[in-house]
Design a protein around this motif. Structure first.
Motif, PDB file in Angstrom:
ATOM      1  N   MET A  19      43.745  18.141  45.962  1.00  0.00           N
ATOM      2  CA  MET A  19      43.393  19.496  45.559  1.00  0.00           C
ATOM      3  C   MET A  19      42.325  19.475  44.477  1.00  0.00           C
ATOM      4  SD  MET A  19      45.484  21.308  47.423  1.00  0.00           S
ATOM      5  CE  MET A  19      45.362  22.941  46.662  1.00  0.00           C
ATOM      6  N   THR A  20      41.409  20.449  44.513  1.00  0.00           N
ATOM      7  CA  THR A  20      40.589  20.693  43.344  1.00  0.00           C
ATOM      8  C   THR A  20      41.465  21.426  42.321  1.00  0.00           C
ATOM      9  OG1 THR A  20      39.750  22.700  44.406  1.00  0.00           O
ATOM     10  CG2 THR A  20      38.360  20.752  44.522  1.00  0.00           C
ATOM     11  N   PRO A  21      41.157  21.299  41.033  1.00  0.00           N
ATOM     12  CA  PRO A  21      42.026  21.877  39.988  1.00  0.00           C
ATOM     13  C   PRO A  21      41.813  23.387  39.871  1.00  0.00           C
ATOM     14  CG  PRO A  21      40.149  20.816  38.981  1.00  0.00           C
ATOM     15  CD  PRO A  21      40.043  20.534  40.452  1.00  0.00           C
ATOM     16  N   ASN A  22      42.196  24.115  40.894  1.00  0.00           N
ATOM     17  CA  ASN A  22      41.866  25.535  40.983  1.00  0.00           C
ATOM     18  C   ASN A  22      42.420  26.354  39.824  1.00  0.00           C
ATOM     19  OD1 ASN A  22      40.490  25.393  43.580  1.00  0.00           O
ATOM     20  ND2 ASN A  22      42.505  24.953  44.433  1.00  0.00           N
ATOM     21  N   GLU A  23      43.737  26.369  39.674  1.00  0.00           N
ATOM     22  CA  GLU A  23      44.342  27.200  38.626  1.00  0.00           C
ATOM     23  C   GLU A  23      44.063  26.627  37.237  1.00  0.00           C
ATOM     24  OE1 GLU A  23      48.190  28.980  39.364  1.00  0.00           O
ATOM     25  OE2 GLU A  23      48.198  28.152  41.394  1.00  0.00           O
ATOM     26  N   GLU A  24      44.155  25.314  37.123  1.00  0.00           N
ATOM     27  CA  GLU A  24      43.916  24.691  35.818  1.00  0.00           C
ATOM     28  C   GLU A  24      42.481  24.932  35.359  1.00  0.00           C
ATOM     29  OE1 GLU A  24      44.886  23.251  38.627  1.00  0.00           O
ATOM     30  OE2 GLU A  24      46.407  21.709  38.327  1.00  0.00           O
ATOM     31  N   GLY A  25      41.536  24.800  36.285  1.00  0.00           N
ATOM     32  CA  GLY A  25      40.129  24.951  35.944  1.00  0.00           C
ATOM     33  C   GLY A  25      39.748  26.370  35.564  1.00  0.00           C
ATOM     34  N   VAL A  26      40.204  27.340  36.350  1.00  0.00           N
ATOM     35  CA  VAL A  26      39.870  28.734  36.049  1.00  0.00           C
ATOM     36  C   VAL A  26      40.564  29.181  34.763  1.00  0.00           C
ATOM     37  CG1 VAL A  26      40.143  31.120  36.826  1.00  0.00           C
ATOM     38  CG2 VAL A  26      39.300  29.389  38.404  1.00  0.00           C
ATOM     39  N   ARG A  61      35.820  40.187  25.694  1.00  0.00           N
ATOM     40  CA  ARG A  61      37.006  41.027  25.792  1.00  0.00           C
ATOM     41  C   ARG A  61      36.975  41.926  27.025  1.00  0.00           C
ATOM     42  NH1 ARG A  61      38.047  37.649  22.992  1.00  0.00           N
ATOM     43  NH2 ARG A  61      39.028  37.618  20.927  1.00  0.00           N
ATOM     44  N   ASN A  62      35.864  41.961  27.722  1.00  0.00           N
ATOM     45  CA  ASN A  62      35.733  42.752  28.958  1.00  0.00           C
ATOM     46  C   ASN A  62      35.233  41.835  30.074  1.00  0.00           C
ATOM     47  OD1 ASN A  62      36.367  45.566  28.142  1.00  0.00           O
ATOM     48  ND2 ASN A  62      34.652  45.234  26.734  1.00  0.00           N
ATOM     49  N   LEU A  63      36.126  40.974  30.507  1.00  0.00           N
ATOM     50  CA  LEU A  63      35.745  39.953  31.485  1.00  0.00           C
ATOM     51  C   LEU A  63      35.897  40.439  32.917  1.00  0.00           C
ATOM     52  CD1 LEU A  63      37.315  36.805  29.816  1.00  0.00           C
ATOM     53  CD2 LEU A  63      34.902  37.070  30.419  1.00  0.00           C
ATOM     54  N   LEU A  64      35.010  39.951  33.780  1.00  0.00           N
ATOM     55  CA  LEU A  64      35.085  40.167  35.220  1.00  0.00           C
ATOM     56  C   LEU A  64      35.248  38.818  35.911  1.00  0.00           C
ATOM     57  CD1 LEU A  64      32.052  42.614  35.733  1.00  0.00           C
ATOM     58  CD2 LEU A  64      34.427  43.199  35.172  1.00  0.00           C
ATOM     59  N   PHE A  65      35.810  38.876  37.113  1.00  0.00           N
ATOM     60  CA  PHE A  65      35.906  37.691  37.970  1.00  0.00           C
ATOM     61  C   PHE A  65      35.180  37.992  39.268  1.00  0.00           C
ATOM     62  CE2 PHE A  65      37.985  35.082  41.257  1.00  0.00           C
ATOM     63  CZ  PHE A  65      37.836  33.815  40.694  1.00  0.00           C
ATOM     64  N   VAL A  66      34.222  37.147  39.651  1.00  0.00           N
ATOM     65  CA  VAL A  66      33.488  37.344  40.894  1.00  0.00           C
ATOM     66  C   VAL A  66      33.854  36.219  41.856  1.00  0.00           C
ATOM     67  CG1 VAL A  66      31.222  37.457  41.990  1.00  0.00           C
ATOM     68  CG2 VAL A  66      31.590  38.548  39.767  1.00  0.00           C
ATOM     69  N   GLY A  67      34.358  36.613  43.027  1.00  0.00           N
ATOM     70  CA  GLY A  67      34.735  35.636  44.048  1.00  0.00           C
ATOM     71  C   GLY A  67      36.130  35.844  44.586  1.00  0.00           C
ATOM     72  N   GLY A  68      36.812  36.889  44.122  1.00  0.00           N
ATOM     73  CA  GLY A  68      38.149  37.176  44.632  1.00  0.00           C
ATOM     74  C   GLY A  68      38.609  38.535  44.154  1.00  0.00           C
ATOM     75  N   GLY A  69      39.351  39.235  44.994  1.00  0.00           N
ATOM     76  CA  GLY A  69      39.807  40.580  44.655  1.00  0.00           C
ATOM     77  C   GLY A  69      41.282  40.769  44.922  1.00  0.00           C
ATOM     78  N   SER A  99      47.611  37.645  48.561  1.00  0.00           N
ATOM     79  CA  SER A  99      47.906  36.396  49.273  1.00  0.00           C
ATOM     80  C   SER A  99      48.672  35.437  48.376  1.00  0.00           C
ATOM     81  CB  SER A  99      46.601  35.728  49.744  1.00  0.00           C
ATOM     82  OG  SER A  99      45.973  36.494  50.736  1.00  0.00           O
ATOM     83  N   TYR A 100      48.264  35.379  47.111  1.00  0.00           N
ATOM     84  CA  TYR A 100      48.956  34.504  46.164  1.00  0.00           C
ATOM     85  C   TYR A 100      50.408  34.952  45.991  1.00  0.00           C
ATOM     86  CZ  TYR A 100      49.733  31.569  42.063  1.00  0.00           C
ATOM     87  OH  TYR A 100      50.220  30.630  41.189  1.00  0.00           O
ATOM     88  N   ALA A 101      50.605  36.268  45.871  1.00  0.00           N
ATOM     89  CA  ALA A 101      51.956  36.805  45.695  1.00  0.00           C
ATOM     90  C   ALA A 101      52.836  36.497  46.901  1.00  0.00           C
ATOM     91  CB  ALA A 101      51.900  38.315  45.467  1.00  0.00           C
ATOM     92  N   ARG A 152      48.683  29.302  48.124  1.00  0.00           N
ATOM     93  CA  ARG A 152      48.054  28.630  46.988  1.00  0.00           C
ATOM     94  C   ARG A 152      46.680  28.108  47.390  1.00  0.00           C
ATOM     95  NH1 ARG A 152      51.503  31.270  45.503  1.00  0.00           N
ATOM     96  NH2 ARG A 152      53.177  30.826  44.006  1.00  0.00           N
ATOM     97  N   ASP A 153      46.085  28.741  48.389  1.00  0.00           N
ATOM     98  CA  ASP A 153      44.739  28.375  48.802  1.00  0.00           C
ATOM     99  C   ASP A 153      43.765  28.576  47.647  1.00  0.00           C
ATOM    100  OD1 ASP A 153      45.496  27.632  51.329  1.00  0.00           O
ATOM    101  OD2 ASP A 153      45.099  29.597  52.214  1.00  0.00           O
ATOM    102  N   THR A 154      42.575  28.025  47.782  1.00  0.00           N
ATOM    103  CA  THR A 154      41.619  27.995  46.684  1.00  0.00           C
ATOM    104  C   THR A 154      41.301  29.383  46.133  1.00  0.00           C
ATOM    105  OG1 THR A 154      40.642  26.002  47.638  1.00  0.00           O
ATOM    106  CG2 THR A 154      39.338  27.167  45.999  1.00  0.00           C
ATOM    107  N   GLY A 155      40.952  30.332  47.017  1.00  0.00           N
ATOM    108  CA  GLY A 155      40.596  31.676  46.561  1.00  0.00           C
ATOM    109  C   GLY A 155      41.716  32.384  45.834  1.00  0.00           C
ATOM    110  N   PRO A 156      42.891  32.499  46.444  1.00  0.00           N
ATOM    111  CA  PRO A 156      44.010  33.137  45.746  1.00  0.00           C
ATOM    112  C   PRO A 156      44.376  32.439  44.435  1.00  0.00           C
ATOM    113  CG  PRO A 156      44.461  33.050  48.089  1.00  0.00           C
ATOM    114  CD  PRO A 156      43.204  32.252  47.865  1.00  0.00           C
ATOM    115  N   ALA A 157      44.343  31.102  44.429  1.00  0.00           N
ATOM    116  CA  ALA A 157      44.731  30.370  43.222  1.00  0.00           C
ATOM    117  C   ALA A 157      43.765  30.647  42.073  1.00  0.00           C
ATOM    118  CB  ALA A 157      44.789  28.870  43.516  1.00  0.00           C
ATOM    119  N   ARG A 158      42.466  30.667  42.347  1.00  0.00           N
ATOM    120  CA  ARG A 158      41.493  30.901  41.277  1.00  0.00           C
ATOM    121  C   ARG A 158      41.547  32.350  40.792  1.00  0.00           C
ATOM    122  NH1 ARG A 158      36.196  27.109  42.985  1.00  0.00           N
ATOM    123  NH2 ARG A 158      37.469  25.276  43.458  1.00  0.00           N
ATOM    124  N   THR A 159      41.712  33.284  41.719  1.00  0.00           N
ATOM    125  CA  THR A 159      41.785  34.686  41.333  1.00  0.00           C
ATOM    126  C   THR A 159      43.025  34.947  40.477  1.00  0.00           C
ATOM    127  OG1 THR A 159      40.696  35.256  43.426  1.00  0.00           O
ATOM    128  CG2 THR A 159      41.721  37.056  42.197  1.00  0.00           C
TER     129      THR A 159
END
Length: 340
Positions: A157-164, A177-185, A191-193, A197-204
Motif C-alpha cells: 500500500m501507499t501510505p494513503n491515510e498516514e500521508g494525507v 484555517r480554511n482548507l480544501l481537499f481536491v481529489g475526492g468528495g 465509500s470509506y464509511a 479503504r481504496d486510495t481515494g476514499p482513504a485520502r479523502t
C-alpha cells in the motif's frame, strides 16, 4: 549452432561435465575446467539463457503493470525505480501499460500462467483481486493499493491515510484555517464509511478527519471531486475561484493535481504561496522544478518496490507459502516553496 554436445566432444568430456564447468565449475577440477572453457571458446559456444530458464521452469522476468507512463504521473517513477530494484535482484523487468482497461490487466496476469514471466507487480485497475488470483493460477502476484478488508494476494500500500494526515497537519501548522481537499468528495467519504479503504476514499477520509480532530470546519463544500491528473487540477482551480469558496490552503490528492491547480489559480489571479498554500502527494520529480516548487508527501518508492519484490521473490523461490501479506510503504513530508 554450437551445442553442449559439440563442446563436450571437443573437450573429451561428457555433456554433464560441460554443464557443470560452464556454471562455475563446482564439481570439476581446474584442469577439466580449462579444457571445457578452451573448447567453448574455440567453437564459439554461446549459452542460451532462454532455454536454460525454460528447463528450470523460470524466465527470470518480472512484469510491472501500471496505469500510465506519461510524465508527471506516479507510475513512471514506480516503473523507473522498479526496473533498477528488479535488476539488482537478478531478474529482468518488463513494464506494461494498461490504462484503466481491465482486459489489459487480465492479459498481463494471464501471462504468468503462460510462463512469459515469473511474477507480476500490478495495480488491479478495478479488476477484483479474486479474479486476478484465478487468472494467475496461484502463481506469484503482488498488488499495489488493493484495499480489500482481508488480503487476497500479497499487497503493498501507499501510505494513503498516514500521508494525507501528515500533509493536512503541516498546512494547519503553517497557519491554514480554511482548507480544501481536491481529489475526492462525498462519494469517496461514503465509500470509506461503507468499508472501502481504496486510495481515494482513504485520502479523502484522512483529510476530513484531521480537520475535525483539529476543531476546523470540513463540510462537503471543502471536498472537491477531481480526476487525479493535471487538467482536472486546473479545472478545479477555476471552479474554486469562480465559486467564491473561501480558502487559504489546498491539500491535493496527487502532485499532478497540484501542478494543474497552481496553474489554474494563476489564471484567476491567485498566487501560490502568497495568496494560498498548496501541498500534493506522491513526490513526483518534476515538483522540484516548478515555480513555486511543490511541497509534497513523498512516497518512498524504493521502499515500496523492495517490499513488493521481497514478497514476490519469496513466492517465486518457495521460501514463503503462507497467508497473503499486506505492507505499507514509508514516506516523508517535503516542505517546498508552495507552503512557505
Amino acid at each position: 549452432m554450437v551445442t553442449f554436445k559439440d563442446v563436450a566432444k571437443e573437450a573429451g568430456v561428457s555433456p554433464a561435465t560441460v554443464s557443470y564447468a560452464l556454471r562455475g565449475g563446482e564439481h570439476v577440477s581446474k584442469h577439466t575446467m580449462d579444457k571445457v572453457v578452451a573448447a567453448a571458446q574455440k567453437l564459439g559456444y554461446v549459452a542460451n539463457p532462454s532455454a536454460r530458464s525454460l528447463r528450470r521452469g523460470r524466465t527470470n522476468v518480472i512484469d510491472i503493470v501500471v496505469h500510465e507512463l506519461d510524465v508527471p504521473y506516479f507510475y513512471s517513477r514506480l516503473s523507473d525505480v522498479a526496473s533498477d530494484v528488479i535488476r539488482e535482484a537478478g531478474y529482468q523487468a518488463v513494464v506494461l501499460k494498461t490504462g484503466m482497461d481491465t482486459d489489459n490487466v487480465s492479459a498481463a496476469v494471464s501471462s504468468i500462467s503462460n510462463q512469459y514471466c515469473d511474477g507480476v507487480i500490478l495495480n488491479p485497475s478495478g479488476l477484483p483481486a479474486q479474479e486476478i488470483k484465478r487468472l494467475s493460477v496461484n502463481r506469484p502476484v503482488v498488488l499495489l493499493d488493493e484495499a480489500h478488508a482481508k488480503p487476497v494476494l500479497d499487497t503493498v500500500m501507499t501510505p494513503n491515510e498516514e500521508g494525507v494526515t501528515a500533509a493536512t497537519r503541516h498546512m494547519i501548522e503553517r497557519g491554514c484555517r480554511n482548507l480544501l481537499f481536491v481529489g475526492g468528495g462525498r462519494a469517496e467519504l461514503d465509500s470509506y464509511a461503507e468499508g472501502s479503504r481504496d486510495t481515494g476514499p482513504a485520502r479523502t477520509h484522512a483529510f476530513r478527519q484531521t480537520l475535525l480532530d483539529a476543531g476546523l470546519p470540513c463540510d462537503d463544500a471543502r471536498l472537491i471531486p477531481a480526476g487525479w491528473w493535471t487538467d482536472p487540477g486546473l479545472d478545479a482551480a477555476h471552479h474554486i475561484v469562480d465559486s467564491g469558496i473561501s480558502f487559504d490552503g489546498v491539500v491535493c490528492a496527487t502532485d499532478s493535481i497540484a501542478l494543474g491547480l497552481i496553474r489554474g489559480f494563476a489564471d484567476r489571479g491567485v498566487h501560490v504561496p502568497d495568496d494560498a498554500l498548496v501541498i500534493g502527494f506522491d513526490g513526483i520529480s518534476v515538483g522540484r522544478w516548478t515555480v513555486p516548487s511543490i511541497s509534497t508527501v513523498e512516497v518512498d518508492m524504493t521502499d515500496l518496490v523492495h517490499k513488493a519484490m521481497n514478497m514476490l521473490v519469496s513466492r517465486i523461490e518457495g521460501t514463503y507459502d503462507g497467508e497473503p501479506r499486506r505492507q505499507t510503504a514509508s514516506f516523508r513530508l517535503l516542505e517546498r516553496e508552495s507552503t512557505r
